[in-house]
Design a protein around this motif. Structure first.
Motif, PDB file in Angstrom:
ATOM      1  N   UNK A 215       0.805  -1.219   0.000  1.00  0.00           N
ATOM      2  CA  UNK A 215       0.000   0.000   0.000  1.00  0.00           C
ATOM      3  C   UNK A 215       0.840   1.271   0.000  1.00  0.00           C
ATOM      4  N   UNK A 216       0.454   2.220  -0.849  1.00  0.00           N
ATOM      5  CA  UNK A 216       1.011   3.567  -0.853  1.00  0.00           C
ATOM      6  C   UNK A 216       0.093   4.479  -0.035  1.00  0.00           C
ATOM      7  N   UNK A 217       0.589   5.644   0.330  1.00  0.00           N
ATOM      8  CA  UNK A 217      -0.157   6.534   1.221  1.00  0.00           C
ATOM      9  C   UNK A 217      -1.602   6.772   0.784  1.00  0.00           C
ATOM     10  N   UNK A 218      -1.865   7.099  -0.493  1.00  0.00           N
ATOM     11  CA  UNK A 218      -3.252   7.378  -0.881  1.00  0.00           C
ATOM     12  C   UNK A 218      -4.190   6.186  -0.698  1.00  0.00           C
ATOM     13  N   UNK A 219      -3.639   4.983  -0.618  1.00  0.00           N
ATOM     14  CA  UNK A 219      -4.462   3.794  -0.385  1.00  0.00           C
ATOM     15  C   UNK A 219      -4.722   3.573   1.109  1.00  0.00           C
ATOM     16  N   UNK A 220      -4.050   4.352   1.941  1.00  0.00           N
ATOM     17  CA  UNK A 220      -4.189   4.210   3.395  1.00  0.00           C
ATOM     18  C   UNK A 220      -5.026   5.331   4.015  1.00  0.00           C
ATOM     19  N   UNK A 221      -4.827   6.551   3.527  1.00  0.00           N
ATOM     20  CA  UNK A 221      -5.451   7.717   4.146  1.00  0.00           C
ATOM     21  C   UNK A 221      -6.006   8.645   3.076  1.00  0.00           C
ATOM     22  N   UNK A 222      -7.048   9.384   3.435  1.00  0.00           N
ATOM     23  CA  UNK A 222      -7.701  10.288   2.490  1.00  0.00           C
ATOM     24  C   UNK A 222      -6.873  11.556   2.238  1.00  0.00           C
ATOM     25  N   UNK A 223      -6.098  12.000   3.232  1.00  0.00           N
ATOM     26  CA  UNK A 223      -5.435  13.299   3.134  1.00  0.00           C
ATOM     27  C   UNK A 223      -4.004  13.208   3.656  1.00  0.00           C
ATOM     28  N   UNK A 224      -3.059  13.801   2.924  1.00  0.00           N
ATOM     29  CA  UNK A 224      -1.653  13.780   3.304  1.00  0.00           C
ATOM     30  C   UNK A 224      -1.349  14.928   4.266  1.00  0.00           C
TER      31      UNK A 224
END
Length: 401
Positions: A215-224
């Motif tokens: 998983x990359x960040x966008x697949x984990x959380x809605x907002x960086x």
């Protein structure tokens, strides 16, 4: 997506026995809970006895200028004293640790060796080992994924390239979490302090919940959550292991623009030609387009730069370090009368000397760029090989593919 939790969320949900101990928290404002509350605030509200904060480069508020010394202070959010670990010292000293029983580390990383939060963690590890303090790492997902097949080297040459942006031998893109690296450094005795105190040093890692290595960040959380001034969005983090190499040149890496580490340029650069050359070589998962930009700070502040913007079309195949080498090679070859290597002064390297060596982990890296052949992509691959990293780190991995 929302079911993935960081170590801090697990800690808050299941308070540990040491909750009432005197806690020193190593953190910054990018460290948040799943609902974006600052970790330090959430811990205090949950009754954790935090007595002191420690902050890394860029300060507790994460807005300090890159490489600039950070001072001690008082946190306006909590009223707690803040000891800078990027100022008069890089690690808590004996006096600091005499006032705490447990050190809790919670800082988001971006998966790149020359991003300094990782090395602040190692200095904290050594301080805790030397003074027999319990260290707890609240782990977080690697935003660039944990895919070891996407790790990019080279492994750092510790003898010739040791610095605060690379102390020990790991690849540039390491594909691990900070918790995994902490376990690796402790178990392999990465320094004399860790070797000497291995038996007495208590290190615990609070694992993330439901994170997978693919998983990359966008697949984990809605907002960086921006981790520092020049990493405001996920794509900046994804490109950073490659475009960070531009720090050692007279090419702007986009600091002082709205798109740092997503653009590259200079007043003398032919952005249209550079973009065309990159696209003709078809590096995996990325496309370049010509643009103009005017940095507000940093290189060429106030000057119009001709350059390129990079768009990552597929993070699952994109290799940023290889792209960084390729970009420098193309610009150097196209503009031999204008391109130069440049020092990069910081608080921990006042002269800024040998910056490309320290970034890449390779001795005499500038000469290696000069020696690249016309077959750029294949030739560059020999310098981004992570060696035996996957086998080295395998026993310390905490998460499934």
């Amino acid at each position: 997506m929302n079911s993935i939790l960081s170590g801090i969320d697990i800690l808050l949900a299941s308070p540990p026995a040491w909750k009432d101990s005197r806690i020193g928290l190593v953190t910054n404002h990018a460290a948040c809970t799943a609902n974006f509350k600052p970790s330090r605030q959430a811990l205090l509200e949950a009754g954790f006895r935090i007595t002191r904060l420690f902050s890394p480069e860029h300060g507790l508020d994460t807005i300090g200028v890159d490489g600039e010394e950070m001072k001690d202070g008082i946190d306006p959010l909590t009223g707690l004293p803040v000891t800078s670990l990027y100022g008069s010292k890089l690690a808590p000293d004996q006096k600091d640790l005499a006032e705490v029983d447990v050190i809790l580390f919670d800082i988001p990383d971006i998966g790149c060796r020359f991003y300094t939060y990782l090395w602040t963690m190692t200095h904290v590890m050594e301080a805790c080992a030397a003074h027999e303090k319990h260290l707890v790492i609240a782990d977080r997902p690697n935003p660039l994924s944990g895919r070891l097949d996407l790790a990019e080297g080279p492994l750092l040459d510790e003898h010739n390239c040791n610095s605060f942006i690379g102390r020990w031998s790991i690849p540039i893109r390491h594909s691990c979490t900070l918790g995994e690296l902490a376990l690796y450094f402790k178990s392999t005795g990465s320094s004399q302090i860790l070797q000497t105190n291995a038996d007495s040093f208590q290190l615990d890692v609070i694992r993330c919940h439901k994170w997978q290595r693919i998983l990359f960040y966008p697949q984990c959380y809605h907002s960086f959550v921006p981790t520092s001034p020049a990493i405001p969005v996920f794509e900046s983090a994804l490109l950073y292991p490659g475009l960070g190499l531009l720090e050692a040149t007279n090419i702007s890496e986009g600091r002082g623009t709205a798109t740092p580490f997503r653009v590259a340029g200079a007043p003398w650069m032919d952005g249209t030609r550079v973009a065309s050359l990159i696209n003709e070589l078809h590096p995996n998962g990325v496309v370049a387009r010509p643009i103009n930009f005017t940095p507000a700070e940093g290189k060429y502040a106030g000057q119009k730069c001709n350059g390129i913007m990079l768009h990552v079309t597929d993070p699952a195949v994109f290799r940023p370090v290889g792209l960084g080498w390729l970009l420098i090679r193309l610009i150097k070859k196209l503009h031999p009368a204008f391109f130069t290597w440049a020092p990069y002064p910081t608080y921990v390297n006042h002269a800024g000397a040998r910056h490309l060596d320290l970034l890449t982990g390779l001795k005499d890296a500038e000469s290696l760029v000069a020696g690249l052949s016309e077959n750029d992509i294949e030739d560059i691959g020999s310098y981004t090989n992570p060696g035996d990293w996957r086998n080295r780190v395998a026993p310390y991995l905490l998460y499934q593919p």
